[in-house]
Motif scaffolding. Structure first.
Motif, PDB file in Angstrom:
ATOM      1  N   GLN A   1      11.315   7.536   1.531  1.00 50.75           N
ATOM      2  CA  GLN A   1      10.241   7.390   0.986  1.00 50.75           C
ATOM      3  C   GLN A   1      10.399   6.230  -0.002  1.00 50.75           C
ATOM      4  O   GLN A   1      11.386   5.970  -0.441  1.00 50.75           O
TER       5      GLN A   1
ATOM      6  N   ASP B   1       0.997  -1.091   0.021  1.00 49.98           N
ATOM      7  CA  ASP B   1       0.067  -0.092  -0.125  1.00 49.98           C
ATOM      8  C   ASP B   1       0.740   1.245  -0.019  1.00 49.98           C
ATOM      9  O   ASP B   1       1.360   1.656   1.108  1.00 49.98           O
ATOM     10  N   HIS B   2       1.217   1.810  -1.112  1.00 52.88           N
ATOM     11  CA  HIS B   2       2.426   2.728  -1.501  1.00 52.88           C
ATOM     12  C   HIS B   2       1.832   3.913  -0.482  1.00 52.88           C
ATOM     13  O   HIS B   2       2.710   4.440   0.282  1.00 52.88           O
ATOM     14  N   HIS B   3       0.710   4.447  -0.451  1.00 53.00           N
ATOM     15  CA  HIS B   3       0.202   5.610   0.424  1.00 53.00           C
ATOM     16  C   HIS B   3       0.406   5.293   1.981  1.00 53.00           C
ATOM     17  O   HIS B   3       1.118   6.266   2.674  1.00 53.00           O
ATOM     18  N   LYS B   4      -0.271   4.066   2.259  1.00 47.35           N
ATOM     19  CA  LYS B   4       0.026   3.940   3.759  1.00 47.35           C
ATOM     20  C   LYS B   4       1.419   3.717   4.167  1.00 47.35           C
ATOM     21  O   LYS B   4       1.956   4.280   5.230  1.00 47.35           O
ATOM     22  N   ASP B   5       2.305   2.926   3.327  1.00 50.35           N
ATOM     23  CA  ASP B   5       3.636   2.781   3.713  1.00 50.35           C
ATOM     24  C   ASP B   5       4.410   4.077   3.617  1.00 50.35           C
ATOM     25  O   ASP B   5       5.524   4.137   4.438  1.00 50.35           O
ATOM     26  N   ASN B   6       4.484   4.878   2.705  1.00 51.32           N
ATOM     27  CA  ASN B   6       5.074   6.189   2.796  1.00 51.32           C
ATOM     28  C   ASN B   6       4.580   7.140   3.946  1.00 51.32           C
ATOM     29  O   ASN B   6       5.246   7.621   4.500  1.00 51.32           O
ATOM     30  N   GLU B   7       3.293   6.898   4.637  1.00 52.79           N
ATOM     31  CA  GLU B   7       2.966   7.675   5.735  1.00 52.79           C
ATOM     32  C   GLU B   7       3.768   6.999   6.967  1.00 52.79           C
ATOM     33  O   GLU B   7       4.350   7.663   7.822  1.00 52.79           O
ATOM     34  N   THR B   8       3.909   5.678   7.053  1.00 53.06           N
ATOM     35  CA  THR B   8       4.737   5.140   8.051  1.00 53.06           C
ATOM     36  C   THR B   8       6.380   5.450   7.961  1.00 53.06           C
ATOM     37  O   THR B   8       7.014   5.901   8.919  1.00 53.06           O
TER      38      THR B   8
ATOM     39  N   GLU C   1       6.678   9.177   9.166  1.00 53.20           N
ATOM     40  CA  GLU C   1       6.997   9.176  10.702  1.00 53.20           C
ATOM     41  C   GLU C   1       8.249   8.626  11.222  1.00 53.20           C
ATOM     42  O   GLU C   1       8.941   9.346  11.896  1.00 53.20           O
TER      43      GLU C   1
END
Length: 57
Positions: free
Chosen positions: A45, A25-32, A35
């Motif tokens: 990223q 999940d590109h978006h979710k993993d980039n959010e992680t 952080e």
């Protein structure tokens, strides 16, 4: 994660991770990663198709 341990040892100004599976999940993993980046002080990223990276030499 071994990749982030390696990034910490190298300590780049910015790191783009490539070669990821399409099942991420590109978006979710980039959010992680965002952080983690704030906590560690290293901009990390996931890269994406068509990404252009400009380098000043």
């Amino acid at each position: 994660m071994q990749t982030l341990d390696a990034v910490k040892r190298i300590c780049p100004k910015r790191a783009l991770l490539v070669g990821m599976t399409h099942e991420m999940d590109h978006h979710k993993d980039n959010e992680t990663l965002e952080e983690w980046s704030r906590r560690e002080g290293i901009d990390v990223q996931l890269a994406r198709d068509g990404l252009r990276v400009y380098i000043d030499l």
